[in-house]
Write a protein that holds these residues in place. Structure first.
Motif, PDB file in Angstrom:
ATOM      1  N   GLU A  90      -3.534  11.289   5.378  1.00 29.89           N
ATOM      2  CA  GLU A  90      -4.201  11.004   6.684  1.00 29.89           C
ATOM      3  C   GLU A  90      -3.025  10.765   7.431  1.00 29.89           C
ATOM      4  O   GLU A  90      -2.894  10.838   8.756  1.00 29.89           O
ATOM      5  CB  GLU A  90      -5.054   9.712   6.757  1.00 29.89           C
ATOM      6  CG  GLU A  90      -6.387  10.065   6.091  1.00 29.89           C
ATOM      7  CD  GLU A  90      -7.148   8.844   5.945  1.00 29.89           C
ATOM      8  OE1 GLU A  90      -6.678   7.460   6.598  1.00 29.89           O
ATOM      9  OE2 GLU A  90      -8.334   8.826   5.597  1.00 29.89           O
ATOM     10  N   ARG A 113      -4.227  15.894 -11.253  1.00 31.96           N
ATOM     11  CA  ARG A 113      -4.278  14.375 -10.927  1.00 31.96           C
ATOM     12  C   ARG A 113      -4.965  13.829 -12.171  1.00 31.96           C
ATOM     13  O   ARG A 113      -4.884  12.533 -12.113  1.00 31.96           O
ATOM     14  CB  ARG A 113      -5.350  14.610  -9.574  1.00 31.96           C
ATOM     15  CG  ARG A 113      -4.808  15.175  -8.526  1.00 31.96           C
ATOM     16  CD  ARG A 113      -5.915  15.194  -7.394  1.00 31.96           C
ATOM     17  NE  ARG A 113      -5.314  15.616  -6.261  1.00 31.96           N
ATOM     18  CZ  ARG A 113      -5.714  15.540  -4.996  1.00 31.96           C
ATOM     19  NH1 ARG A 113      -7.038  14.945  -4.609  1.00 31.96           N
ATOM     20  NH2 ARG A 113      -4.920  16.124  -3.851  1.00 31.96           N
ATOM     21  N   TRP A 118      -7.348   9.311  -6.094  1.00 36.96           N
ATOM     22  CA  TRP A 118      -7.666   9.992  -4.901  1.00 36.96           C
ATOM     23  C   TRP A 118      -7.889   9.407  -3.451  1.00 36.96           C
ATOM     24  O   TRP A 118      -7.385   9.730  -2.532  1.00 36.96           O
ATOM     25  CB  TRP A 118      -9.159  10.724  -5.270  1.00 36.96           C
ATOM     26  CG  TRP A 118      -9.188  11.894  -6.231  1.00 36.96           C
ATOM     27  CD1 TRP A 118      -8.226  12.570  -6.887  1.00 36.96           C
ATOM     28  CD2 TRP A 118     -10.412  12.064  -7.051  1.00 36.96           C
ATOM     29  NE1 TRP A 118      -8.488  13.339  -7.733  1.00 36.96           N
ATOM     30  CE2 TRP A 118      -9.897  13.015  -7.840  1.00 36.96           C
ATOM     31  CE3 TRP A 118     -11.835  11.842  -7.120  1.00 36.96           C
ATOM     32  CZ2 TRP A 118     -10.597  13.511  -8.779  1.00 36.96           C
ATOM     33  CZ3 TRP A 118     -12.292  12.234  -8.010  1.00 36.96           C
ATOM     34  CH2 TRP A 118     -12.079  13.375  -8.986  1.00 36.96           C
ATOM     35  N   ARG A 119      -8.164   8.127  -3.870  1.00 31.93           N
ATOM     36  CA  ARG A 119      -8.233   7.304  -2.409  1.00 31.93           C
ATOM     37  C   ARG A 119      -6.867   7.005  -1.836  1.00 31.93           C
ATOM     38  O   ARG A 119      -6.385   7.222  -0.642  1.00 31.93           O
ATOM     39  CB  ARG A 119      -8.831   5.889  -2.897  1.00 31.93           C
ATOM     40  CG  ARG A 119      -8.769   4.821  -1.623  1.00 31.93           C
ATOM     41  CD  ARG A 119      -9.703   3.804  -2.049  1.00 31.93           C
ATOM     42  NE  ARG A 119      -9.290   3.155  -3.277  1.00 31.93           N
ATOM     43  CZ  ARG A 119      -8.401   2.022  -3.193  1.00 31.93           C
ATOM     44  NH1 ARG A 119      -7.537   1.787  -2.168  1.00 31.93           N
ATOM     45  NH2 ARG A 119      -8.026   1.518  -4.250  1.00 31.93           N
ATOM     46  N   TYR A 120      -5.713   6.717  -2.718  1.00 34.11           N
ATOM     47  CA  TYR A 120      -4.363   6.580  -2.296  1.00 34.11           C
ATOM     48  C   TYR A 120      -3.922   7.895  -1.849  1.00 34.11           C
ATOM     49  O   TYR A 120      -3.034   8.223  -0.959  1.00 34.11           O
ATOM     50  CB  TYR A 120      -3.443   6.176  -3.530  1.00 34.11           C
ATOM     51  CG  TYR A 120      -3.596   4.439  -3.362  1.00 34.11           C
ATOM     52  CD1 TYR A 120      -3.069   3.941  -2.694  1.00 34.11           C
ATOM     53  CD2 TYR A 120      -4.222   4.183  -4.515  1.00 34.11           C
ATOM     54  CE1 TYR A 120      -3.154   2.390  -2.577  1.00 34.11           C
ATOM     55  CE2 TYR A 120      -4.422   2.615  -4.691  1.00 34.11           C
ATOM     56  CZ  TYR A 120      -3.839   1.796  -3.739  1.00 34.11           C
ATOM     57  OH  TYR A 120      -4.018   0.617  -3.654  1.00 34.11           O
ATOM     58  N   GLY A 180       1.100   4.314  -2.804  1.00 36.50           N
ATOM     59  CA  GLY A 180       0.954   5.709  -2.573  1.00 36.50           C
ATOM     60  C   GLY A 180       2.136   6.424  -2.942  1.00 36.50           C
ATOM     61  O   GLY A 180       1.964   7.447  -3.375  1.00 36.50           O
ATOM     62  N   GLY A 199      -5.503  10.422  -0.442  1.00 41.09           N
ATOM     63  CA  GLY A 199      -6.366  10.544   0.892  1.00 41.09           C
ATOM     64  C   GLY A 199      -5.561   9.900   1.936  1.00 41.09           C
ATOM     65  O   GLY A 199      -5.427  10.366   3.110  1.00 41.09           O
ATOM     66  N   LYS A 200      -5.009   8.638   1.707  1.00 46.66           N
ATOM     67  CA  LYS A 200      -4.524   7.793   2.569  1.00 46.66           C
ATOM     68  C   LYS A 200      -3.043   8.478   3.169  1.00 46.66           C
ATOM     69  O   LYS A 200      -2.841   8.258   4.307  1.00 46.66           O
ATOM     70  CB  LYS A 200      -4.230   6.349   2.187  1.00 46.66           C
ATOM     71  CG  LYS A 200      -5.369   5.534   2.014  1.00 46.66           C
ATOM     72  CD  LYS A 200      -4.997   4.136   1.636  1.00 46.66           C
ATOM     73  CE  LYS A 200      -6.469   3.341   1.694  1.00 46.66           C
ATOM     74  NZ  LYS A 200      -6.040   1.906   1.142  1.00 46.66           N
ATOM     75  N   ARG A 214      -9.526   8.325 -11.467  1.00 45.24           N
ATOM     76  CA  ARG A 214      -9.220   9.130 -10.675  1.00 45.24           C
ATOM     77  C   ARG A 214      -9.752   8.807  -9.335  1.00 45.24           C
ATOM     78  O   ARG A 214      -8.985   9.512  -8.291  1.00 45.24           O
ATOM     79  CB  ARG A 214      -9.853  10.470 -11.185  1.00 45.24           C
ATOM     80  CG  ARG A 214      -8.858  11.109 -12.351  1.00 45.24           C
ATOM     81  CD  ARG A 214      -9.830  12.450 -12.918  1.00 45.24           C
ATOM     82  NE  ARG A 214     -10.883  12.043 -13.558  1.00 45.24           N
ATOM     83  CZ  ARG A 214     -11.731  13.020 -14.184  1.00 45.24           C
ATOM     84  NH1 ARG A 214     -11.483  14.434 -14.063  1.00 45.24           N
ATOM     85  NH2 ARG A 214     -12.835  12.460 -14.752  1.00 45.24           N
ATOM     86  N   THR A 215     -10.823   8.176  -9.295  1.00 40.85           N
ATOM     87  CA  THR A 215     -11.243   7.703  -7.857  1.00 40.85           C
ATOM     88  C   THR A 215     -10.208   6.853  -7.041  1.00 40.85           C
ATOM     89  O   THR A 215     -10.028   7.086  -5.878  1.00 40.85           O
ATOM     90  CB  THR A 215     -12.445   7.005  -8.172  1.00 40.85           C
ATOM     91  OG1 THR A 215     -13.500   7.605  -8.627  1.00 40.85           O
ATOM     92  CG2 THR A 215     -13.091   6.393  -6.426  1.00 40.85           C
ATOM     93  N   THR A 216      -9.654   5.852  -7.845  1.00 44.75           N
ATOM     94  CA  THR A 216      -8.553   5.012  -7.107  1.00 44.75           C
ATOM     95  C   THR A 216      -7.101   6.136  -6.600  1.00 44.75           C
ATOM     96  O   THR A 216      -6.662   5.920  -5.589  1.00 44.75           O
ATOM     97  CB  THR A 216      -7.920   4.102  -8.076  1.00 44.75           C
ATOM     98  OG1 THR A 216      -9.298   3.106  -8.502  1.00 44.75           O
ATOM     99  CG2 THR A 216      -6.919   3.302  -7.428  1.00 44.75           C
ATOM    100  N   GLU A 268       1.008  -1.240   0.032  1.00 41.67           N
ATOM    101  CA  GLU A 268       0.014   0.308   0.043  1.00 41.67           C
ATOM    102  C   GLU A 268       0.777   1.166  -0.119  1.00 41.67           C
ATOM    103  O   GLU A 268       0.534   2.275  -0.645  1.00 41.67           O
ATOM    104  CB  GLU A 268      -0.910  -0.004   1.284  1.00 41.67           C
ATOM    105  CG  GLU A 268      -2.110  -0.838   1.050  1.00 41.67           C
ATOM    106  CD  GLU A 268      -3.058  -0.546   0.417  1.00 41.67           C
ATOM    107  OE1 GLU A 268      -3.597   0.733   0.461  1.00 41.67           O
ATOM    108  OE2 GLU A 268      -3.790  -1.232  -0.763  1.00 41.67           O
TER     109      GLU A 268
END
Length: 596
Positions: free
Chosen positions: A594, A571, A586-588, A557, A590-591, A582-584, A553
């Motif tokens: 965090e 992006r 944005w998910r990485y 990232g 976002g992680k 783009r959804t995938t 992961e």
């Protein structure tokens, strides 16, 4: 007054029909449908285990339904195959490059004749009426050069034993609805008479277990719920003389994927001594005492090979005759190939087709064997290297240290090991790269025959046939009525380089089979292959720019962040470069935020 629900027992000859039965039952709130998977005698055994008055009707298919009728007074409804079911299997077989035939009972071949007339197909269509006739027909087809058949479950099972490729004609949900409706109508008119308990059923302590009673000559006096397999019966006879007169003993037996704990004790019937064996399914230990060393018998190896991608897809291809010839030899074999080319399955095939298949198959993974396991192999009196007649497979010999290479070579040569057992080795070597030094040393010192397994990309023209055969086998598990591939989708699979070969190919096809319900299209394949490329790039980036403590992961990232930075924060452009949505992306991202 509460309405009584109709109780129906479903016996699915294969796992995919189990899934389709469960789905179909959701449309009938007035029935209770309990489904079990079991083909032919296994299905009969399931029915025999059921308590009296448990069900109003039984639903099954083909030969399994016919056998069940012989052992129960409960009405049995046979699931018929529709014309669409036959057409779906024929469409999958269109990409098969060699000659094939359609083999089945009249309900299949009548539909096949009609379809061939309508579509202008010229195929061999052979009608059978039983398992014995099926074996004769399939054997003759094989002798005539036929390599693949489209067939029902009985012919499919026999074809696999004869090492023919086979497309199973699966039943769709429409056929299930028709059978359920018929079962409901029959159940309305029939009562709930059931047979009395079978002889000695009270001694069966576990519904999933079995009881076998042998006389002192090893003949079967009684068995429940059915006669034991030949392998199990042979194992029980081998322990007859060990059963104590005034007590009991325990031992284990592995049959395919199931481990049995067997308790044996004497039994007196009219002053005559018999031996009673309770065979109860047991959990297989997560690890053995000796790390990296695994003992397997013929039944377990057969199960693992027959259910492997290599067997289900016919991936052995043109190598079959060469490998079959090597199986009859006692000379050591060095299996060479890239990662994921099926070296372990080829080793099992060599064992299963040799004269030593009645002895253990010992797998020694050189990458996993620790100091304690090496000490057991080289110094213990019970080491498999001290046995005679075993097949010993040293896997991943490139993982051996120089010290272990010298010790193992000395043990093999000084004890004459290659004359007492069959030695198999495997080594990872990529196409175009020189063979590892350890492989050359073993081959020159032991006279190994080298068996080179081709990479999947070198067989790109065969990918459409391999894909369709494996997808056909997955229909049995998933219950999805997949009718084939879009031509562009097959071309995408053919053009991909498959760095991890059949292992990666199998994973991709399994993903396609579980996420697609009818027709595999190019856009789905494109997205999945983009994800595979992305993960590969992430691993390569990790090797050059990250340390060995990063998780997958984290590696992905980091690759995502580097791509966004390279495109000055754009992006959408970064997602296009990486081949992900783009959804995938944005998910990485976002992680990563965090963690910061």
């Amino acid at each position: 007054m509460v309405e009584t629900r109709i109780r129906i027992l479903g016996i699915a000859p294969y796992e995919g029909m189990h899934t389709v039965m469960d789905r179909a039952a959701q449309d009938y709130p007035n029935i209770q449908l309990d489904v079990f998977t079991g083909d032919l005698e296994v299905g009969v055994a399931i029915v025999q285990q059921m308590a009296p008055n448990s069900y109003d009707c039984i639903i099954s298919r083909g030969g399994t339904a016919e056998l069940i009728r012989q052992v129960t007074d409960v009405p049995v409804v046979e699931i018929q195959l529709s014309v669409y079911d036959v057409l779906s299997a024929m469409k999958l077989a269109e990409n098969y490059s060699s000659r094939y035939a359609i083999v089945g009972f009249p309900n299949i071949t009548e539909s096949a004749h009609i379809l061939c007339d309508l579509l202008g197909y010229h195929l061999d269509i052979l009608t059978i009426h039983g398992a014995d006739e099926a074996e004769l027909v399939l054997t003759k087809l094989k002798e005539e050069g036929c390599r693949m058949v489209v067939c029902d479950m009985i012919a499919h099972t026999i074809a696999r034993k004869l090492e023919l490729d086979a497309f199973l004609i699966t039943s769709g949900v429409e056929s299930l609805h028709s059978a359920i409706n018929q079962a409901i109508n029959i159940s309305t008119w029939f009562g709930h008479l059931r047979q009395e308990n079978l002889f000695l059923r009270s001694i069966t302590q576990d519904q999933n277990g079995r009881v076998v009673v042998l006389d002192m000559d090893g003949e079967i006096f009684y068995s429940s719920p059915a006669d034991p397999s030949a392998g199990l019966a042979e194992s029980l006879r081998a322990h007859l003389k060990e059963v104590p007169t005034g007590g009991s003993m325990k031992f284990y037996y592995t049959e395919r994927a199931q481990l049995y704990l067997i308790t044996a004790q004497p039994l007196l019937i009219n002053t005559e001594r018999y031996n009673l064996f309770y065979c109860i399914p047991s959990k297989i230990p997560l690890h053995t005492q000796w790390t990296g060393i695994r003992f397997m018998n013929k039944g377990e190896c057969e199960y693992l090979f027959m259910n492997s991608f290599y067997s289900l897809s016919g991936a052995m291809g043109n190598m079959y005759n060469e490998v079959r010839t090597l199986a009859s030899s006692r000379q050591p074999v060095m299996i060479k190939g890239e990662p994921g080319t099926g070296k372990e399955q080829i080793a099992r095939f060599l064992y299963l087709n040799s004269s030593l298949s009645n002895k253990p198959f010992v797998l020694i993974n050189c990458e996993l064997v620790n100091e304690k396991s090496w000490d057991f192999l080289l110094n213990h009196y019970n080491s498999p290297l001290n046995a005679t007649g075993n097949t010993i497979y040293f896997q991943n010999i490139e993982g051996l240290t120089e010290e272990c290479i010298l010790k193992l070579m000395a043990a093999i040569q000084e004890t004459g090991l290659s004359r007492r057992v069959r030695l198999l080795f495997s080594c990872v070597c990529r196409d175009g790269e020189p063979a590892p030094d350890v492989m050359r040393r073993f081959c020159s010192r032991l006279g190994c025959i080298i068996l080179n397994l081709p990479s999947l990309r070198s067989r790109s023209d065969e990918i459409p046939a391999l894909a369709n055969l494996y997808i056909s086998s997955l229909k049995e598990e998933t219950g999805n009525q997949i009718s084939g591939f879009e031509p562009k989708a097959l071309e995408m699979l053919r053009q991909y380089d498959w760095p991890n070969n059949y292992t990666q190919f199998k994973h991709v096809l399994q993903t396609l089979a579980t996420t697609t319900s009818a027709y595999i299209r190019s856009n789905i394949v494109a997205e999945l292959l983009s994800r595979e490329r992305f993960l590969r790039r992430g691993a390569q980036t990790a090797g050059s720019q990250t340390n060995g403590d990063c998780t997958l992961e984290e590696i992905i990232g980091q690759a995502v962040q580097q791509a966004v930075a390279a495109h000055n924060g754009n992006r959408a452009a970064a997602a296009r470069q990486l081949g992900i949505s783009r959804t995938t992306l944005w998910r990485y991202l976002g992680k990563a935020e965090e963690k910061e």
